[in-house]
Design an enzyme around this catalytic site. Structure first.
Site, PDB file in Angstrom:
ATOM      1  N   CYS A  12       0.822  -1.207   0.000  1.00 56.74           N
ATOM      2  CA  CYS A  12       0.000   0.000   0.000  1.00 56.74           C
ATOM      3  C   CYS A  12       0.864   1.269   0.000  1.00 56.74           C
ATOM      4  O   CYS A  12       1.532   1.527  -0.982  1.00 56.74           O
ATOM      5  CB  CYS A  12      -0.979  -0.053   1.172  1.00 56.74           C
ATOM      6  SG  CYS A  12      -2.474   0.882   0.862  1.00 56.74           S
ATOM      7  N   HIS A  64      -3.287  -6.469   1.785  1.00 54.73           N
ATOM      8  CA  HIS A  64      -2.913  -6.707   3.177  1.00 54.73           C
ATOM      9  C   HIS A  64      -3.805  -7.818   3.696  1.00 54.73           C
ATOM     10  O   HIS A  64      -4.405  -8.532   2.907  1.00 54.73           O
ATOM     11  CB  HIS A  64      -2.996  -5.407   3.979  1.00 54.73           C
ATOM     12  CG  HIS A  64      -4.346  -4.793   4.037  1.00 54.73           C
ATOM     13  ND1 HIS A  64      -4.738  -3.782   3.199  1.00 54.73           N
ATOM     14  CD2 HIS A  64      -5.411  -5.064   4.813  1.00 54.73           C
ATOM     15  CE1 HIS A  64      -5.987  -3.438   3.479  1.00 54.73           C
ATOM     16  NE2 HIS A  64      -6.432  -4.203   4.450  1.00 54.73           N
TER      17      HIS A  64
END
Lengths: 240, 474
Positions: free
Chosen positions: A93, A189
């Site tokens: 990210c 994630h």
């Protein structure tokens, strides 16, 4: 034997259970009798030489600006050199975006990256939120995405995988993540590594092979990991 | 809303909205489809978007809005109970449906079909995302901001986004609104810096309960003004405590209300002293854990701002019953089951801290039920921010269930719990409950830690077996 894990900006860039990724590499080393040492590398800290596996997680906007500034110059150059020398790296990210060339927000100056990955990211109009399933060289990988950045890979860049469920890099080209030698970056994630032990072991083995090219990991009992992977895969298929 | 002569001028749109809302509520009850805590409001809002503003305008003592990540249901229930004991007629969205439609449902249920509200004061628990709209629609007299943590990021976006939208809403208020904040939370102090509204600050001062290290779930350790890392003279829960910034000199402001001399009594209850301009009072209450000390302090501060005498506050809180699902005990098949809702890392850490406080590990078998439906948060990565390492010592068995029970089992393994202590049970909560109860000795106690929708499902299973009453009747 020992593995040294460098957790880049662990305190500031730990938004989506990212510490699970660090823990997974460390535990999977320890369960094989390999000592694991986790070093947090914060703002202003020099980059240690002995890191085998780097991890760089996501952060809130405010943290990201300070981190981007800290990576400019020598520290970023040393990180790129370590990866070129064979250290393994996983970035997720915000960390993934800052390792590209640049992040372009809607209403502020572009944030410079360090170009470890050949990619650029721009702020997009919508947030991609949901379970993700991709096909990759590590097999099917499961995770969860939550980002509004649209990442475009440079020509010839190998993506981490092909999106089977979810939006991935930009919701358009069907790619998710990027690979640059021994470095991998992505939006997934979850935490990613506990549910994807093949990728966790690749990072660990790759990092350790920098010192001993013939090094091979022994197998582990992955009953719990496999069950979690199967559930996440099922949730991605049924609920996106 | 009323003319001088007493003849009521009926607002046709409002009347239609209220009628439709009532009809929806009745149909839902007839169908036996649960509490109907949000659909009636949704219908009413569609017909009259200004319904909430119109109804709150009829309150004689205004609206109190409660927001924040943790403890808002418990705190708003405490406030509503105190106001009721003080003699107020209170409207409260009590069933925990805290989006705008849930607030409208509560109001519509208390209004006559012509729009006359049968209450003088409202206690409105607001969802993070709904907060700016609730503030705009109700123009509150008092706002309580409990704390700000990462919670269900997939629903709300990042914390920075919430802070920006809250700030915009708070800037529209003037000194006729009092904002009560937890000054131990640096992000709330920054959020309310320089507002025109009146500020009242509370915080803890009790060296007994300081944490030695920052827990992993911490999010706000950077100074909100200059970005440097904060130092803590005392840290109580997550990032809440007596903070200061060495770089820019900002620090926790002077407290108007201070909680001290906290006595935590295991999973049962707590006592604490609350000290402020009105004097010092001792509170005894049947809710456990340090996080509830914050809730008590918040409720007492709001009650004092609302003008309730200390004696009334103490009496009301002594009789307080735990909110739905937070901590409760039920007897089933000759076992005592203690259920504690877990919905985010901070709350979960506090529950674990409470359960392991006495002996350094779990003392009884424990079932953890993790779902990933919308109301739980679809992203289960938060499990990695919970300090399950606290469960590694000891020999009590751990059981997992729920849609994401397998994630939970895997998390426990990486926390250092030996795999042989972890028993994965079926996803189906009825089956899992059956097997879990069978594994606990008769006459013993066991813990169940479910996420929100797992709690709802478990309640339904237990209610079907005659173990507990359904929650919306409370």
């Amino acid at each position: 034997m020992r593995v040294t894990i460098g957790w880049l900006y662990g305190r500031k860039m730990n938004i989506y259970g990212d510490r699970g990724n660090v823990q997974t590499v460390a535990q999977r080393a320890r369960w094989r009798g390999i000592d694991a040492d986790v070093r947090e590398i914060g703002i202003g800290d020099p980059l240690p030489d002995e890191i085998d596996v780097f991890f760089f997680g996501g952060g809130q906007d405010q943290s990201q600006v300070a981190v981007a500034r800290d990576l400019q110059g020598e520290k970023g150059e040393r990180l790129k050199a370590a990866v070129a020398d064979g250290a393994a790296l996983l970035a997720i990210c915000g960390g993934y975006q800052l390792l590209g060339h640049e992040y372009r927000p809607h209403d502020a100056e572009p944030l410079p990256g360090i170009g470890l990955f050949d990619l650029v990211t721009e702020a997009g109009p919508e947030r991609f939120i949901g379970n993700v399933l991709i096909g990759s060289r590590w097999g099917e990988l499961v995770g969860f995405e939550n980002h509004s950045g649209l990442t475009h890979l440079g020509p010839g860049v190998e993506p981490m995988g092909k999106v089977l469920v979810g939006r991935g890099n930009n919701g358009q080209d069907g790619t998710e993540g990027a690979i640059a030698g021994t470095a991998v970056g992505c939006y997934m994630h979850g935490a990613l590594l506990p549910k994807n032990p093949t990728l966790a072991d690749w990072l660990l083995e790759t990092g350790l092979r920098r010192r001993d090219p013939s090094f091979t990991l022994s197998p582990l009992d992955d009953t719990f990991e496999t069950a979690a992977h199967a559930t996440a895969r099922e949730r991605a298929r049924t609920t996106r | 809303m009323e003319t001088k002569g007493g003849a009521r001028r009926i607002d046709p749109r409002l009347a239609a909205a209220l009628a439709a809302s009532r009809l929806t509520a009745t149909s839902i009850r007839r169908l036996g489809r649960g509490g109907g805590t949000s659909a009636p409001g949704l219908v009413a809002e569609r017909i009259d978007p200004a319904i909430l503003t119109k109804l709150t305008a009829g309150l004689t003592d205004g609206a109190i809005v409660v927001a924040g990540t943790n403890g808002k249901t418990t705190t708003s229930r405490m406030i509503a109970d105190i106001l009721e004991v003080a003699g107020h007629a209170v409207i409260h969205n009590r069933s925990g449906s805290n989006l705008v439609r849930g607030v409208v449902t509560a109001f519509a249920g208390h209004a006559s079909l012509t729009g006359r509200v049968g209450a003088g004061i409202a206690v409105i628990e607001s969802d993070e995302a709904a907060f700016p709209a609730v503030v705009r629609l109700t123009r509150p007299r008092i706002i309580l901001l409990n704390n700000l943590f990462r919670d269900q990021l997939d629903r709300y976006g990042e914390l920075d986004t919430i802070v920006r939208s809250w700030r915009g809403a708070l800037e529209t208020l003037d000194a006729s609104t009092t904002i009560v904040i937890n000054a131990d939370d640096p992000s709330l102090v920054a959020l309310t810096d320089g507002l025109r509204a009146r500020l009242v600050r509370f915080g803890l001062d009790d060296p007994t309960w300081r944490l030695d290290t920052l827990p992993h779930a911490v999010d706000s350790t950077s100074c909100r003004w200059c970005g440097a890392d904060l130092d803590y003279g005392a840290l109580y829960v997550s990032h809440l405590g007596d903070w200061r910034c060495a770089a820019c000199g900002r620090r926790r402001p002077e407290l108007d209300m201070t909680g001290r001399a906290i006595d935590l009594r295991g999973v049962e209850s707590l006592a604490m002293t609350v000290d402020g301009p009105g004097g010092e009072g001792r509170i005894e209450i049947g809710v456990p854990g340090l996080y509830n000390a914050y809730n008590v302090l918040a409720a007492v501060t709001v009650a004092r701002v609302a003008g309730v005498p200390d004696e009334t506050i103490a009496t009301a809180l002594a009789a307080f019953r735990s909110a739905f699902g937070r901590i409760e005990r039920v007897t089933y098949r000759n076992r005592t089951l203690t259920l504690a809702l877990v919905k985010n890392p901070v709350g979960f850490n506090e529950v674990l801290r409470m359960l392991t406080m006495a002996s350094g590990g779990l003392t009884v078998p424990t079932l953890i039920a993790i779902n990933d439906r919308d109301a739980d948060g679809r992203d289960v990565s938060w499990l990695w921010d919970v300090d399950f390492e606290l469960l590694a010592p000891g020999d009590r068995p751990l059981f997992t269930t729920g849609i994401r029970g397998t994630d939970m089992g895997n998390r426990l393994k990486y926390a250092g719990v030996p795999p042989e202590r972890i028993t994965p049970l079926p996803d189906d909560l009825a089956k899992a409950l059956d097997q879990f109860v069978a594994a606990a000795p008769e006459g013993s106690t066991a813990y169940i830690l479910p996420t929100y929708t797992a709690m709802l499902d478990l309640r339904q299973v237990l209610a079907g077996l005659g173990a507990v009453e359904t929650f919306w009747k409370q």
